[in-house]
Design a protein around this motif. Structure first.
Motif, PDB file in Angstrom:
ATOM      1  N   LEU A 115     -10.547  37.848   5.868  1.00  0.00           N
ATOM      2  CA  LEU A 115     -10.102  37.764   7.249  1.00  0.00           C
ATOM      3  C   LEU A 115     -11.028  36.731   7.870  1.00  0.00           C
ATOM      4  O   LEU A 115     -12.145  37.032   8.271  1.00  0.00           O
ATOM      5  N   PHE A 116     -10.550  35.507   7.844  1.00  0.00           N
ATOM      6  CA  PHE A 116     -11.400  34.370   8.164  1.00  0.00           C
ATOM      7  C   PHE A 116     -11.159  33.938   9.604  1.00  0.00           C
ATOM      8  O   PHE A 116     -10.015  33.785  10.023  1.00  0.00           O
ATOM      9  N   ALA A 117     -12.232  33.759  10.359  1.00  0.00           N
ATOM     10  CA  ALA A 117     -12.088  33.341  11.748  1.00  0.00           C
ATOM     11  C   ALA A 117     -12.550  31.901  11.919  1.00  0.00           C
ATOM     12  O   ALA A 117     -13.562  31.505  11.345  1.00  0.00           O
ATOM     13  N   ILE A 118     -11.760  31.143  12.667  1.00  0.00           N
ATOM     14  CA  ILE A 118     -12.178  29.797  13.051  1.00  0.00           C
ATOM     15  C   ILE A 118     -12.468  29.869  14.540  1.00  0.00           C
ATOM     16  O   ILE A 118     -11.595  30.208  15.341  1.00  0.00           O
ATOM     17  N   LEU A 119     -13.715  29.591  14.877  1.00  0.00           N
ATOM     18  CA  LEU A 119     -14.180  29.844  16.230  1.00  0.00           C
ATOM     19  C   LEU A 119     -14.633  28.550  16.881  1.00  0.00           C
ATOM     20  O   LEU A 119     -15.275  27.716  16.243  1.00  0.00           O
ATOM     21  N   GLY A 120     -14.300  28.402  18.144  1.00  0.00           N
ATOM     22  CA  GLY A 120     -14.774  27.225  18.863  1.00  0.00           C
ATOM     23  C   GLY A 120     -14.252  27.238  20.283  1.00  0.00           C
ATOM     24  O   GLY A 120     -13.350  28.009  20.618  1.00  0.00           O
ATOM     25  N   GLY A 121     -14.820  26.385  21.110  1.00  0.00           N
ATOM     26  CA  GLY A 121     -14.377  26.288  22.492  1.00  0.00           C
ATOM     27  C   GLY A 121     -13.031  25.592  22.576  1.00  0.00           C
ATOM     28  O   GLY A 121     -12.501  25.147  21.555  1.00  0.00           O
ATOM     29  N   SER A 122     -12.495  25.477  23.792  1.00  0.00           N
ATOM     30  CA  SER A 122     -11.187  24.843  23.904  1.00  0.00           C
ATOM     31  C   SER A 122     -11.333  23.350  23.605  1.00  0.00           C
ATOM     32  O   SER A 122     -12.319  22.732  23.991  1.00  0.00           O
ATOM     33  N   GLY A 123     -10.351  22.829  22.887  1.00  0.00           N
ATOM     34  CA  GLY A 123     -10.375  21.413  22.543  1.00  0.00           C
ATOM     35  C   GLY A 123     -11.262  21.071  21.362  1.00  0.00           C
ATOM     36  O   GLY A 123     -11.518  19.906  21.104  1.00  0.00           O
ATOM     37  N   CYS A 124     -11.728  22.080  20.617  1.00  0.00           N
ATOM     38  CA  CYS A 124     -12.620  21.786  19.495  1.00  0.00           C
ATOM     39  C   CYS A 124     -11.827  21.449  18.242  1.00  0.00           C
ATOM     40  O   CYS A 124     -12.386  21.054  17.232  1.00  0.00           O
ATOM     41  N   GLY A 125     -10.495  21.622  18.299  1.00  0.00           N
ATOM     42  CA  GLY A 125      -9.665  21.274  17.152  1.00  0.00           C
ATOM     43  C   GLY A 125      -9.252  22.461  16.309  1.00  0.00           C
ATOM     44  O   GLY A 125      -8.579  22.293  15.295  1.00  0.00           O
ATOM     45  N   LYS A 126      -9.597  23.672  16.732  1.00  0.00           N
ATOM     46  CA  LYS A 126      -9.308  24.837  15.896  1.00  0.00           C
ATOM     47  C   LYS A 126      -7.806  25.104  15.796  1.00  0.00           C
ATOM     48  O   LYS A 126      -7.308  25.444  14.716  1.00  0.00           O
ATOM     49  N   SER A 127      -7.092  24.926  16.914  1.00  0.00           N
ATOM     50  CA  SER A 127      -5.645  25.154  16.856  1.00  0.00           C
ATOM     51  C   SER A 127      -4.954  24.087  16.025  1.00  0.00           C
ATOM     52  O   SER A 127      -4.005  24.379  15.294  1.00  0.00           O
ATOM     53  N   THR A 128      -5.423  22.855  16.127  1.00  0.00           N
ATOM     54  CA  THR A 128      -4.855  21.780  15.314  1.00  0.00           C
ATOM     55  C   THR A 128      -5.071  22.074  13.838  1.00  0.00           C
ATOM     56  O   THR A 128      -4.163  21.871  13.019  1.00  0.00           O
ATOM     57  N   LEU A 129      -6.261  22.583  13.495  1.00  0.00           N
ATOM     58  CA  LEU A 129      -6.538  22.936  12.110  1.00  0.00           C
ATOM     59  C   LEU A 129      -5.529  23.984  11.618  1.00  0.00           C
ATOM     60  O   LEU A 129      -4.976  23.869  10.522  1.00  0.00           O
ATOM     61  N   LEU A 130      -5.254  24.958  12.479  1.00  0.00           N
ATOM     62  CA  LEU A 130      -4.307  26.007  12.102  1.00  0.00           C
ATOM     63  C   LEU A 130      -2.902  25.433  11.919  1.00  0.00           C
ATOM     64  O   LEU A 130      -2.183  25.772  10.971  1.00  0.00           O
ATOM     65  N   ARG A 131      -2.534  24.514  12.835  1.00  0.00           N
ATOM     66  CA  ARG A 131      -1.206  23.905  12.751  1.00  0.00           C
ATOM     67  C   ARG A 131      -1.072  22.997  11.526  1.00  0.00           C
ATOM     68  O   ARG A 131       0.018  22.836  10.981  1.00  0.00           O
ATOM     69  N   LEU A 132      -2.207  22.422  11.103  1.00  0.00           N
ATOM     70  CA  LEU A 132      -2.193  21.636   9.868  1.00  0.00           C
ATOM     71  C   LEU A 132      -1.939  22.544   8.668  1.00  0.00           C
ATOM     72  O   LEU A 132      -1.220  22.175   7.736  1.00  0.00           O
ATOM     73  N   LEU A 133      -2.530  23.733   8.711  1.00  0.00           N
ATOM     74  CA  LEU A 133      -2.322  24.675   7.606  1.00  0.00           C
ATOM     75  C   LEU A 133      -0.875  25.161   7.585  1.00  0.00           C
ATOM     76  O   LEU A 133      -0.277  25.329   6.524  1.00  0.00           O
ATOM     77  N   ALA A 134      -0.300  25.378   8.781  1.00  0.00           N
ATOM     78  CA  ALA A 134       1.074  25.878   8.866  1.00  0.00           C
ATOM     79  C   ALA A 134       2.089  24.791   8.520  1.00  0.00           C
ATOM     80  O   ALA A 134       3.222  25.088   8.168  1.00  0.00           O
ATOM     81  N   GLY A 135       1.672  23.522   8.652  1.00  0.00           N
ATOM     82  CA  GLY A 135       2.583  22.428   8.362  1.00  0.00           C
ATOM     83  C   GLY A 135       3.297  21.876   9.583  1.00  0.00           C
ATOM     84  O   GLY A 135       4.216  21.082   9.457  1.00  0.00           O
ATOM     85  N   PHE A 136       2.861  22.278  10.791  1.00  0.00           N
ATOM     86  CA  PHE A 136       3.480  21.744  12.008  1.00  0.00           C
ATOM     87  C   PHE A 136       2.966  20.342  12.306  1.00  0.00           C
ATOM     88  O   PHE A 136       3.595  19.584  13.031  1.00  0.00           O
ATOM     89  N   GLU A 137       1.782  20.038  11.776  1.00  0.00           N
ATOM     90  CA  GLU A 137       1.216  18.702  11.949  1.00  0.00           C
ATOM     91  C   GLU A 137       0.978  18.123  10.555  1.00  0.00           C
ATOM     92  O   GLU A 137       0.697  18.856   9.607  1.00  0.00           O
ATOM     93  N   THR A 138       1.096  16.798  10.475  1.00  0.00           N
ATOM     94  CA  THR A 138       0.813  16.121   9.210  1.00  0.00           C
ATOM     95  C   THR A 138      -0.595  15.567   9.282  1.00  0.00           C
ATOM     96  O   THR A 138      -0.930  14.889  10.245  1.00  0.00           O
ATOM     97  N   PRO A 139      -1.420  15.847   8.283  1.00  0.00           N
ATOM     98  CA  PRO A 139      -2.792  15.354   8.357  1.00  0.00           C
ATOM     99  C   PRO A 139      -2.854  13.836   8.272  1.00  0.00           C
ATOM    100  O   PRO A 139      -2.025  13.206   7.624  1.00  0.00           O
ATOM    101  N   THR A 140      -3.838  13.253   8.966  1.00  0.00           N
ATOM    102  CA  THR A 140      -4.069  11.821   8.872  1.00  0.00           C
ATOM    103  C   THR A 140      -4.739  11.507   7.538  1.00  0.00           C
ATOM    104  O   THR A 140      -4.500  10.469   6.940  1.00  0.00           O
ATOM    105  N   ALA A 141      -5.593  12.435   7.095  1.00  0.00           N
ATOM    106  CA  ALA A 141      -6.260  12.266   5.807  1.00  0.00           C
ATOM    107  C   ALA A 141      -6.651  13.642   5.296  1.00  0.00           C
ATOM    108  O   ALA A 141      -6.675  14.612   6.047  1.00  0.00           O
ATOM    109  N   GLY A 142      -6.949  13.705   3.994  1.00  0.00           N
ATOM    110  CA  GLY A 142      -7.423  14.955   3.419  1.00  0.00           C
ATOM    111  C   GLY A 142      -6.321  15.788   2.817  1.00  0.00           C
ATOM    112  O   GLY A 142      -5.147  15.425   2.891  1.00  0.00           O
TER     113      GLY A 142
END
Lengths: 296, 378
Positions: free
Chosen positions: B49-76
Motif C-alpha cells: 500500500l504505497f503512498a506518494i506524498l507531496g504538496g500541490s503541484g509537486c507532480g504526484k497526480s501526474t505520476l499517477l495519471r502516467l501509471l493509469a495511462g491517461f498521460e503519455t510520458p515524455t521519457a522513461g
C-alpha cells in the motif's frame, strides 16, 4: 437568514418586470388573434365582424377552423413546414455536434476564438445574409459559376427557388443556435468521467456513446428546440429562397393576411401554429428540468 | 504511529531477490516545457500500500495519471508485472483508478456504475450480476444498487467509485486523494476500510495524497515528492525518524531545526550557529560533512525538566515557557531559549495530575539524547 423586505421586493421587480413585458406582449396580441380567429371576414375596417353587436349579441364562429380542415392547402403547408424544420434541425445537429464537440475539446486559448467565429455572422443583418444567398445561388451566382468552371455541369442548375435553397438558408442561419447550447453542455462535461470510462475498458468510441452522448442530451434538446421552433414559422427564408411549391406555413399565413385579407382565417392558421409549437416547448421544458436534476 | 495491517509479503522491498511488481525508470512528463514529473525511478512490490506524498503541484497526480495511462510520458518507462506499458491506453492496462472527484457516472445507477467495466469486458449477465452484488457488499452499498449517484452522500459516492475500480480485479489500484473530500469521522473509517479491503484482496494500492498523516497511517511505504522529483522513499517510520532533508523533516509533522557547524574534528559535536549551544549527535560515517549542516529534533523527543539534566551525550538548553497548549493526551510547549530560539516540545500527559505542571514564563531545561538528533546536510 431572511432577506430584508425592500431587498426582496427589489429582486422581484428586477426579475418580474421583464417577464411582465414578455407576457403582456405575447398574451395581448395572442388574445387579439384568438378572438379574430373566431370572427367572420368582412369587407371593411377592420376586416372582420365585431365581437359584440347590438342586434346579434356575441358573434363567435368556428367556421375558420373548419375551413382549415377542409382545404388541403393548410395541412400541406403545416406538414411541409414541420418536415422542413425537422430535416433542417437534424442537419444542424449533424453539422453542429461535431463543431461544438471540437470547440469544447479545443485548447482554452482557441475556444473563445472559435466561439467568436460561430457568432460572427450575427454581425450582419439576417436579411442581408439571405439576400446574399440569393445572389450566390442564382443562375449567374458564384455557386453555378464554380460548378461550370469545374465542369461538373454543362449549364447553370436551378438551386434558387427550390427546397434545397430553403434548407441551405435555414441550416446556415440557425446553425449557431444549435452549436451554442451544445457547446455549453459539452464544455462542462467532467473530463474525469471520460478518463474513468477509458480506465474501465471503454474505448474512445464506446466512451463517447456511453458517457458523452447521453450526458449531452439536454444540449441536443435545447439546440434542437432553438432551431426547430423558429424554423417552423420561418417566413423570410422560404419567401426569398424557396420556390412556389415551398409552401411553408409562414408564407401561407402572410398570403392570408396581406393578399387575401382574410384576417379571421389567417388568425386561425396562426392559432393552430402556436398550438403545434407548444408541444415541443413542453418537451423542452421537461428536458431542461431533467438537466437540472442530473447536474444539480 | 500505528502500522497498517498490510500483510504484504513481509517487507519485500528489503529483500534484494524480490522482483518489483511495478518498475518505474527515469519517468518524466513535461507540459509546455514545464517538467511536472522529472526523472522518477521507483520500485513498488506486490501487495504494497504505497503512498506518494507531496504538496500541490509537486507532480504526484501526474505520476499517477502516467501509471493509469491517461498521460503519455515524455521519457522513461513503466513496467507493471513484467509488461512494458509504453503505448498502452488506459483500457489495456492492469490498473484501475479511483478519482479524486469520484467520477461516478451520473446517468447510471449504482449497480450500472459498478458493472460498467465488467460489461466492457464482455462478461455474461449472470456473472456480472454476481460480481456487482459481491462488490456492493464489500463496500456496504447492497441496499443502494438501484439508486442514482445524486441520491447518495459524498462518502457513498466514493464507495461506488471504489467498488467500480475494484470490479475488474485490477492488479494495481490507483487512488487519487481518496480521503481528501471526506469529513474527519468518515476519513478515519474509510481509511481503515481501505486498509481492510487491500488486505482482503491483496491488490497493490498506490495512493496519492498531500496529507502526511494519511500517508503515514495508510501506507507500507511512502515516496515524498517535491517539484516533480522523489525526495525520499521509505517506511513511515524511516521517513519520520530519519528524514534525509529539511524538506522531508518539515513536511512530516513538527520539527525543530538548528543550523550548525561541526566542532573541530569531531563529527558527533555540532555547535549551533544561532545559539552557540553544543549539540550532540551520532557521528555520521563516510561522507565528509559540509561546513554548515542542520540538526532536526522532533518535539516529542525533547524532555522538559526543572533540574539540570545529566547524562553522557545529552544536549541541554535552558529557556522559559512562552506558550503552552493542552491537547488532553499530550501538551505542546513553546520554549524560548535564553539565546532567543523558539523550540517546540510535546510531552505526553501520562498521569492525571502531571507531576510537571508547567506554567507560562516558567524557567525550564530542555534536553535530548544524542540519538534523537537527526543530522541533515541538505
Amino acid at each position: 437568514m431572511t432577506t430584508a423586505r425592500p431587498e426582496r421586493l427589489w429582486r422581484r421587480t428586477v426579475a418580474g418586470v421583464p417577464y411582465l413585458w414578455l407576457l403582456v406582449f405575447f398574451l395581448a396580441p395572442f388574445a387579439i388573434v384568438l378572438r379574430i380567429s373566431f370572427a367572420d371576414p368582412l369587407i371593411g375596417q377592420p376586416p372582420f365582424t365585431p365581437f359584440y353587436d347590438e342586434a346579434q349579441g356575441i358573434q363567435l364562429t368556428a367556421d375558420n377552423y373548419r375551413f382549415l380542415t377542409e382545404d388541403d392547402l393548410y395541412w400541406v403547408s403545416y406538414l411541409k413546414s414541420v418536415r422542413i424544420a425537422a430535416v433542417a434541425t437534424l442537419l444542424c445537429l449533424l453539422i453542429g455536434y461535431p463543431m461544438a464537440y471540437g470547440i469544447a475539446r479545443a485548447r482554452a486559448v482557441w475556444r473563445n476564438v472559435l466561439l467568436l467565429l460561430v457568432i460572427l455572422p450575427f454581425w450582419t443583418s439576417f436579411l442581408l445574409r439571405v439576400y446574399a444567398w440569393m445572389g450566390m445561388l442564382s443562375g449567374q451566382g458564384v455557386v453555378n459559376k464554380t460548378l461550370l468552371a469545374l465542369g461538373l455541369v454543362d449549364q447553370p442548375v436551378q438551386i434558387l427557388y427550390t427546397d434545397l435553397a430553403v434548407y441551405l438558408g435555414i441550416v446556415y442561419t440557425y446553425l449557431p443556435f444549435m452549436i451554442l447550447p451544445l457547446y455549453a453542455t459539452l464544455e462542462r462535461l467532467d473530463g474525469d468521467l471520460l478518463d474513468a470510462a477509458a480506465d474501465l475498458g471503454g474505448r474512445p468510441r464506446q466512451a463517447f456513446l456511453d458517457i458523452t452522448l447521453p450526458l449531452s442530451v439536454p444540449g441536443v434538446v435545447a439546440g434542437s428546440m432553438l432551431v426547430f421552433i423558429p424554423a417552423l414559422g420561418e417566413f423570410v427564408i422560404p419567401s426569398l429562397l424557396g420556390g412556389l411549391d415551398t409552401l411553408m406555413i409562414g408564407r401561407t399565413l402572410y398570403d392570408e393576411f396581406f393578399v387575401n385579407r382574410d384576417w379571421p382565417l389567417a388568425s386561425a392558421v396562426a392559432t393552430v401554429l402556436v398550438l403545434i409549437l407548444v408541444l415541443p416547448i413542453v418537451v423542452f421544458q421537461r428536458f431542461s428540468q431533467l438537466d437540472r436534476e442530473v447536474t444539480r | 504511529m500505528s502500522q497498517p495491517g498490510g500483510k504484504a509479503p513481509a517487507n519485500s522491498w528489503e529483500n534484494p531477490a524480490a522482483e518489483p511488481f511495478i518498475r518505474i525508470r527515469n519517468l518524466s512528463k513535461t507540459f509546455d516545457g514545464f517538467p511536472a514529473v522529472d526523472g522518477v525511478s521507483l520500485d513498488i512490490y506486490q501487495g504494497e500500500l504505497f503512498a506518494i506524498l507531496g504538496g500541490s503541484g509537486c507532480g504526484k497526480s501526474t505520476l499517477l495519471r502516467l501509471l493509469a495511462g491517461f498521460e503519455t510520458p515524455t521519457a522513461g518507462e513503466v513496467v507493471i508485472d513484467g509488461v512494458d506499458m509504453a503505448g498502452r491506453p488506459p483500457f489495456e492496462r492492469p490498473t484501475n483508478m479511483m478519482f479524486q472527484s469520484y467520477a461516478v457516472f451520473p446517468h447510471y445507477t449504482v449497480a450500472d456504475n459498478v458493472a460498467y467495466g465488467l460489461r466492457k469486458e464482455g462478461l455474461g449477465k449472470a456473472e456480472i450480476k454476481d460480481r456487482v452484488a459481491e462488490l456492493l457488499e464489500l463496500v456496504q452499498l447492497q441496499d443502494f444498487a438501484r439508486r442514482k449517484p445524486r441520491q447518495l452522500s459524498g462518502g457513498q459516492q466514493q464507495r461506488v467509485a471504489l467498488a467500480r475500480a475494484l470490479a475488474k480485479r485490477p492488479k494495481v489500484l490507483l487512488l487519487d486523494e481518496p480521503l481528501a473530500a471526506l469529513d474527519r469521522n468518515l476519513r478515519e473509517r474509510t481509511q481503515f476500510e481501505l486498509m481492510n479491503i487491500q488486505d482482503k484482496l491483496g491488490i497493490t494500492f498506490i495512493v496519492v495524497t498531500h496529507d502526511q498523516e494519511e500517508a503515514m497511517t495508510l501506507a507500507t511505504r511512502i515516496a515524498v515528492m517535491d517539484a516533480g522529483r522523489l525526495v525520499q522513499i521509505g517506511t513511515p517510520t524511516e521517513i519520520y525518524e530519519y528524514p534525509n532533508s529539511r524538506f522531508v523533516a518539515d513536511f512530516f509533522g513538527a520539527i525543530n531545526l538548528f543550523e550548525g557547524r561541526v566542532e573541530a574534528g569531531d563529527p558527533s559535536r555540532i555547535v549551533c550557529a544561532e545559539t552557540g549551544v553544543l549539540i550532540h549527535a551520532e557521528p555520521i560515517a563516510g561522507q565528509p560533512l559540509p561546513e554548515t549542516l542542520f540538526v532536526a529534533v522532533r518535539p516529542e523527543k525533547i524532555r522538559l525538566s526543572r533540574e539540570v539534566p545529566a547524562g553522557e551525550g545529552m544536549t541541554v538548553m535552558h529557556g522559559t515557557v512562552e506558550d503552552l497548549a493542552y491537547y488532553g493526551n499530550h501538551s505542546v510547549y513553546r520554549v524560548r531559549t535564553d539565546q532567543g530560539k523558539l523550540v517546540q516540545v510535546s510531552s505526553p500527559n501520562a498521569h492525571r495530575s502531571a507531576e510537571l505542571a508547567l506554567e507560562w514564563d516558567e524557567p525550564i531545561h530542555l534536553s535530548w539524547p544524542r540519538d534523537c538528533s537527526v543530522v541533515l546536510t541538505e
